[in-house]
Motif scaffolding. Structure first.
Motif, PDB file in Angstrom:
ATOM      1  N   ARG A 188      -9.191 -49.348  24.467  1.00 43.43           N
ATOM      2  CA  ARG A 188      -8.424 -48.750  25.546  1.00 43.43           C
ATOM      3  C   ARG A 188      -9.231 -47.900  26.453  1.00 43.43           C
ATOM      4  N   PHE A 189     -10.069 -47.202  25.648  1.00 46.77           N
ATOM      5  CA  PHE A 189     -11.077 -46.377  26.382  1.00 46.77           C
ATOM      6  C   PHE A 189     -11.885 -47.060  27.681  1.00 46.77           C
ATOM      7  N   ARG A 190     -12.319 -48.265  27.017  1.00 47.31           N
ATOM      8  CA  ARG A 190     -13.106 -49.060  28.103  1.00 47.31           C
ATOM      9  C   ARG A 190     -12.391 -49.559  29.268  1.00 47.31           C
ATOM     10  N   ALA A 191     -11.327 -49.920  28.946  1.00 47.79           N
ATOM     11  CA  ALA A 191     -10.551 -50.614  29.898  1.00 47.79           C
ATOM     12  C   ALA A 191     -10.153 -49.344  31.060  1.00 47.79           C
ATOM     13  N   ALA A 192      -9.618 -48.162  30.632  1.00 44.06           N
ATOM     14  CA  ALA A 192      -9.285 -47.221  31.409  1.00 44.06           C
ATOM     15  C   ALA A 192     -10.175 -46.654  32.280  1.00 44.06           C
ATOM     16  N   PHE A 193     -11.605 -46.729  32.014  1.00 46.71           N
ATOM     17  CA  PHE A 193     -12.507 -45.948  32.784  1.00 46.71           C
ATOM     18  C   PHE A 193     -12.943 -46.971  33.601  1.00 46.71           C
ATOM     19  N   ALA A 194     -13.079 -48.571  33.154  1.00 45.21           N
ATOM     20  CA  ALA A 194     -13.621 -49.372  33.884  1.00 45.21           C
ATOM     21  C   ALA A 194     -12.491 -49.805  35.244  1.00 45.21           C
ATOM     22  N   ALA A 195     -11.474 -49.326  34.868  1.00 38.72           N
ATOM     23  CA  ALA A 195     -10.452 -49.863  36.052  1.00 38.72           C
ATOM     24  C   ALA A 195     -10.563 -48.531  37.186  1.00 38.72           C
ATOM     25  N   GLN A 196     -11.293 -47.575  36.648  1.00 38.32           N
ATOM     26  CA  GLN A 196     -11.538 -46.496  37.781  1.00 38.32           C
ATOM     27  C   GLN A 196     -12.959 -46.347  38.410  1.00 38.32           C
ATOM     28  N   TRP A 197     -13.804 -47.150  37.746  1.00 28.24           N
ATOM     29  CA  TRP A 197     -15.272 -46.990  38.001  1.00 28.24           C
ATOM     30  C   TRP A 197     -15.863 -48.553  38.516  1.00 28.24           C
ATOM     31  N   GLU A 198     -16.513 -48.381  39.534  1.00 26.60           N
ATOM     32  CA  GLU A 198     -16.985 -49.675  40.272  1.00 26.60           C
ATOM     33  C   GLU A 198     -18.301 -50.286  39.478  1.00 26.60           C
ATOM     34  N   GLY A 199     -18.901 -49.519  38.602  1.00 26.88           N
ATOM     35  CA  GLY A 199     -19.978 -49.933  37.821  1.00 26.88           C
ATOM     36  C   GLY A 199     -19.795 -50.339  36.392  1.00 26.88           C
ATOM     37  N   PRO A 200     -20.853 -50.416  35.816  1.00 30.02           N
ATOM     38  CA  PRO A 200     -20.466 -50.750  34.155  1.00 30.02           C
ATOM     39  C   PRO A 200     -19.832 -49.263  33.377  1.00 30.02           C
ATOM     40  N   VAL A 201     -19.279 -49.593  32.366  1.00 25.52           N
ATOM     41  CA  VAL A 201     -18.748 -48.249  31.499  1.00 25.52           C
ATOM     42  C   VAL A 201     -19.307 -48.353  30.159  1.00 25.52           C
ATOM     43  N   ASP A 202     -19.701 -47.374  29.863  1.00 27.72           N
ATOM     44  CA  ASP A 202     -20.311 -47.529  28.275  1.00 27.72           C
ATOM     45  C   ASP A 202     -19.478 -46.549  27.361  1.00 27.72           C
ATOM     46  N   VAL A 203     -18.850 -46.967  26.547  1.00 24.59           N
ATOM     47  CA  VAL A 203     -18.009 -46.132  25.407  1.00 24.59           C
ATOM     48  C   VAL A 203     -19.138 -45.704  24.310  1.00 24.59           C
ATOM     49  N   MET A 204     -19.451 -44.535  24.046  1.00 26.23           N
ATOM     50  CA  MET A 204     -20.465 -43.942  23.131  1.00 26.23           C
ATOM     51  C   MET A 204     -19.848 -42.885  22.539  1.00 26.23           C
ATOM     52  N   PRO A 205     -19.000 -43.269  21.233  1.00 28.68           N
ATOM     53  CA  PRO A 205     -18.387 -42.664  20.415  1.00 28.68           C
ATOM     54  C   PRO A 205     -19.159 -41.490  19.625  1.00 28.68           C
ATOM     55  N   ALA A 206     -18.701 -40.342  19.573  1.00 30.21           N
ATOM     56  CA  ALA A 206     -19.419 -39.118  18.872  1.00 30.21           C
ATOM     57  C   ALA A 206     -19.419 -39.611  17.163  1.00 30.21           C
ATOM     58  N   PHE A 207     -20.472 -39.997  16.934  1.00 29.54           N
ATOM     59  CA  PHE A 207     -20.662 -40.254  15.374  1.00 29.54           C
ATOM     60  C   PHE A 207     -20.423 -39.321  14.282  1.00 29.54           C
ATOM     61  N   LYS A 208     -20.685 -38.000  14.707  1.00 30.49           N
ATOM     62  CA  LYS A 208     -20.448 -36.796  13.874  1.00 30.49           C
ATOM     63  C   LYS A 208     -18.853 -36.813  13.795  1.00 30.49           C
ATOM     64  N   ALA A 209     -18.225 -37.209  14.500  1.00 29.05           N
ATOM     65  CA  ALA A 209     -16.642 -37.118  14.239  1.00 29.05           C
ATOM     66  C   ALA A 209     -16.159 -38.068  12.801  1.00 29.05           C
ATOM     67  N   ASN A 210     -16.937 -39.016  12.560  1.00 27.12           N
ATOM     68  CA  ASN A 210     -16.480 -39.844  11.577  1.00 27.12           C
ATOM     69  C   ASN A 210     -18.048 -40.603  11.044  1.00 27.12           C
ATOM     70  N   THR A 211     -18.728 -40.461   9.947  1.00 29.63           N
ATOM     71  CA  THR A 211     -20.074 -40.707   9.698  1.00 29.63           C
ATOM     72  C   THR A 211     -19.880 -41.861   8.608  1.00 29.63           C
ATOM     73  N   THR A 212     -18.776 -42.410   8.394  1.00 29.55           N
ATOM     74  CA  THR A 212     -18.711 -43.719   7.505  1.00 29.55           C
ATOM     75  C   THR A 212     -19.402 -44.878   8.326  1.00 29.55           C
ATOM     76  N   LEU A 213     -20.046 -45.461   7.463  1.00 30.57           N
ATOM     77  CA  LEU A 213     -20.907 -46.639   8.069  1.00 30.57           C
ATOM     78  C   LEU A 213     -19.820 -47.810   8.503  1.00 30.57           C
ATOM     79  N   ALA A 214     -18.789 -47.932   7.829  1.00 31.71           N
ATOM     80  CA  ALA A 214     -17.904 -49.114   7.852  1.00 31.71           C
ATOM     81  C   ALA A 214     -17.340 -48.798   9.220  1.00 31.71           C
ATOM     82  N   SER A 215     -16.920 -47.597   9.749  1.00 30.85           N
ATOM     83  CA  SER A 215     -16.100 -47.219  10.970  1.00 30.85           C
ATOM     84  C   SER A 215     -17.343 -47.452  12.111  1.00 30.85           C
TER      85      SER A 215
END
Length: 517
Positions: free
Chosen positions: A58-85
């Motif tokens: 959803r994040f990727r789609a929402a920002f890609a719809a507004q920006w004319e170039g590529p969009v990178d979603v780079m979640p903050a790992f500190k928020a949840n450091t489980t390797l599975a997530s």
């Protein structure tokens, strides 16, 4: 409530929720939380794989719809450091925001695109920077003298370091109170006193040094201010100042063009609990409230306690704020404002990568925390009050404690029972351990299961071992499957780092202690 209906008192039409209630029980995806607690024990962190995957898409789609170039979603790992997530996010093509060497190792243990990894934070050691250069990740520069250190370590390796400058624009237009403090201070002041980001006075010279350095490629600009305010007003104000500053820097750097623009994160989750305990606390701590309470004591204990009898329910009552804007609305305002300012400065955004670093809004609603009721305690004098003691603790929810979060809560085995009592949900450490003050609950009994919602971000990753309490397990749910992705600690784990010197292990005689004066 039926499948897909949000629980916990929030009316969020159209929101895809991993939580539902069926036959009076709370479910995560297709699994009954009562069964999860019986199988894995409590306390327990539970993560929804479908919610996490849905959030990043959803994040990727929402920002890609507004920006004319590529969009990178780079979640903050500190928020949840489980390797599975983290593996789930890598599978979804997400990059990562990392802070520490340990976080970097966790992210790099998955096949993540190194060019989409942003290493943030000040005070990076030479060894850490050398590792970043070797791995080819992005280095977000925060310290005034960091350019020269990055150049040195990159030259030693014969490599080119890809860097961005983390800027800290002045934002006098952001005058509303920040959500990061119980003090009533404006956002612009909170941003100025926060340690991160390079003050504007150093940026022009730092950029020129970076551009002139043979082993450095200045690829972009970065800004991150966090969740100061849940409004669209905040994002419009922040992006207007950031975009203007970016335009000024690009002009000062003789036509340098960014390859990447990173606007950080700070969006709320849909049932955002951040700073929801503040209104009650502020009253007691204000200069007006304390003299009032103290003055009542002079009228005698009976009058004082009768007044408290009326006051405490007011302090314990709570109204949740309205749901925040949607991710689509945030994306529209933030991107529109940024593009407007960049265009005004004649900065081309053709082919420029827009990068975002969501934390709480990526993981928050993907997780819940389950705890058992241990006992209930009630008093009637000097004023009525009740406590529901659980087998968890704020020390397992430390992120929420520091941010004064008020987690929405459900009695998972009585999810459709009406509210019948008000009590503080408390933990079993020796601190006050107030998890939710004045929680509205059905009549609960020992053994009932409490679910604290929106605990997927910053809670498990900040948990501690106060009172030598072993930290809980984390279970990942996918449809009707559940797997332990971080095991519960044992008491042996708690003490595993301890070493007792040999001189303390022998007999008194071996220590030279004869007991004689």
């Amino acid at each position: 409530m039926g499948r897909g209906v949000v629980v916990g008192g929030a009316d969020l039409a159209g929101y895809a929720d991993c939580l539902s209630t069926r036959d009076g029980h709370l479910y995560v995806e297709e699994l009954d939380t009562v069964d999860l607690a019986a199988r894995f024990g409590t306390p327990l962190f539970v993560l929804s794989e479908s919610q996490l995957r849905g959030n990043v898409r959803r994040f990727r789609a929402a920002f890609a719809a507004q920006w004319e170039g590529p969009v990178d979603v780079m979640p903050a790992f500190k928020a949840n450091t489980t390797l599975a997530s983290r593996r789930i996010l890598t599978d979804e093509g997400a990059g990562a925001d990392v802070y520490s060497p340990g976080e970097l190792e966790g992210v790099l243990s998955t096949p993540v695109d190194r060019a989409r990894v942003s290493v943030n934070g000040g005070g990076k050691s030479r060894e850490y920077l050398a590792h970043c250069v070797h791995e080819g990740v992005r280095i977000t520069v925060e310290d005034v003298d960091e350019i020269e250190l990055v150049q040195a370590v990159a030259a030693e390796q014969g490599r080119t370091a890809k860097i961005r400058l983390r800027v800290k624009p002045t934002v006098p237009n952001l005058w509303r109170p920040t959500d990061f403090s119980q003090l009533t201070i404006p956002i612009d002041l909170a941003i100025q006193v926060y340690k991160s980001g390079i003050p504007p006075e150093f940026l022009v010279a730092m950029g020129r040094r970076a551009i002139a350095s043979p082993n450095i490629d200045l690829v972009g600009l970065h800004v991150h201010q966090g969740r100061h305010h849940a409004s669209l007003w905040f994002w419009e104000g922040l992006m207007s100042k950031f975009g203007k500053l970016a335009g000024e820097l690009i002009a000062a750097w003789d036509g340098w063009q960014p390859q990447e623009i990173d606007i950080g994160g700070g969006w709320p989750s849909p049932r955002d609990p951040l700073n929801e305990e503040t209104p009650r606390s502020e009253f007691v701590l204000t200069a007006l409230g304390f003299p009032f309470l103290a003055g009542l004591r002079g009228l005698g204990a009976s009058v004082y306690h009768r007044a408290l009898n009326r006051l405490v329910p007011v302090l314990s009552s709570h109204r949740f704020r309205a749901p925040p804007p949607t991710i689509e609305e945030y994306a529209a305002v933030a991107v529109r404002t940024l593009r407007r300012e960049l265009q005004a400065a004649r900065v081309s955004t053709d082919g420029v990568r827009l990068q975002i670093e969501p934390g709480r809004s990526m993981y928050g609603d993907a997780g819940i925390h389950l705890a058992r009721v241990k006992t209930i305690k009630k008093q009637t004098r000097p004023f009525p009050y009740s406590w529901v003691l659980t087998d968890t603790t704020t020390f397992f929810l430390a992120g929420g404690h520091f941010e004064r979060s008020r987690f929405r809560h459900v009695v998972a085995n009585k999810a459709d029972w009406p509210g019948a009592m008000t009590a503080d949900l408390v933990g079993h450490s020796c601190f006050a351990d107030q998890i939710v003050l004045g929680a509205r609950l059905p009549e609960v009994a020992p053994g009932d299961l409490i679910a604290l919602l929106d605990t997927g971000a910053y809670q498990e990753s900040s948990a501690s071992n106060f009172n030598a309490l072993a930290r809980p397990a984390t279970v990942l749910v996918c449809g009707d499957q559940a797997d332990v992705v971080r095991r519960a600690e044992t008491v042996e784990d708690v003490y595993s780092r301890d070493t007792v010197p040999l001189r303390l292990l022998g007999s008194p005689e071996s220590r030279g202690d004869t007991g004689d004066d």
